[in-house]
Design a protein around this motif. Structure first.
Motif: not given
Length: 254
Positions: A11, A16, A22-25, A29-30, A34, A130
């Motif tokens: 993560g 990212r 996706l970049a802000q998770l 969560e990412y 992933a 998310l």
């Protein structure tokens, strides 16, 4: 030294994707998404989902332009919304709707990540960041769709064309679009000859350049003057929910 693949699975923000969601998770969560992410090219006119067929994958864009089109029984199409790297294709699958009534295709070449819809939905239902980001994105899509209904009914073709070019360029983050006049006609719900006249007027006035399926916006300020009020209404909501950070990257206001 940590490999790129290890950074993605852990993560790391440095690894990212450019996709804003996706970049802000958060890292956890990412990381949950992933491990299922598959990088995919997204060529022009690639169909991401078809009407009344199961949505198997969610496509998160790093670049490119997705078009959501309403389709008649005869195959006629009218665009109701566009998506760039602020979002993804396959929203209904996260809302307990395994299929959608519209066609979703790539309207501008790009690339991104494909994740099984069931995986993204499972993470979405946990109620974390998310879910908040998806709600913000879904709201922007709703604004687009509802404004498109009014626009297609109330405004002239030249104003609608100007709005569409500006909106597509905003989502693509590029002033150059690769489109044929036939395709533009389908998106606006008018005949090709009508688009030819409208695009010719914009070109003669120096607002766009058009050659061999390539449209370049040369005077954005004047094009915005031609565009109907719908462009400003929708863009104001994007500006309210998406902000530029000190590093120049965009993020949702959550």
């Amino acid at each position: 030294m940590t490999s790129t693949s290890e950074s993605v699975s852990n993560g790391s923000a440095a690894a990212r994707p450019r996709n804003i969601i996706l970049a802000q998770l958060p890292a956890d969560e990412y990381g949950a998404l992933a491990r299922y992410m598959v990088p995919v090219p997204l060529p022009l006119e690639k169909r991401l989902s078809e009407p009344n067929l199961p949505i198997e994958f969610i496509y998160f864009l790093n670049s490119g332009l997705v078009s959501t089109d309403a389709v008649t029984e005869k195959g006629e199409q009218v665009e109701v919304g566009v998506i760039g790297r602020e979002g993804f294709a396959g929203l209904p699958a996260l809302l307990d709707q395994p299929q959608m009534a519209h066609s979703v295709i790539m309207q501008g070449i790009g690339e991104g990540y494909r994740i099984p819809a069931a995986i993204v939905r499972a993470e979405f239902l946990k109620g974390g960041m998310l879910q908040k980001l998806v709600h913000a994105f879904a709201y922007l899509q709703l604004v687009q769709v509802t404004q498109s209904v009014l626009c297609n009914r109330m405004h002239e073709v030249d104003a609608r064309l100007a709005r569409w070019l500006l909106s597509s360029a905003d989502r693509m983050e590029s002033e150059t679009l690769h489109l044929t006049q036939e395709f533009l006609g389908q998106m606006l719900g008018v005949q090709r000859s009508t688009v030819t006249v409208a695009a010719g007027d914009l070109q003669r006035q120096g607002m766009i350049g058009y050659s061999r399926g390539r449209i370049h916006i040369t005077d954005r300020a004047r094009l915005r003057e031609v565009a109907c009020e719908c462009y400003g209404i929708v863009q104001a909501q994007y500006a309210r929910l998406l902000k530029d950070g000190p590093d120049g990257e965009r993020s949702y206001v959550i």
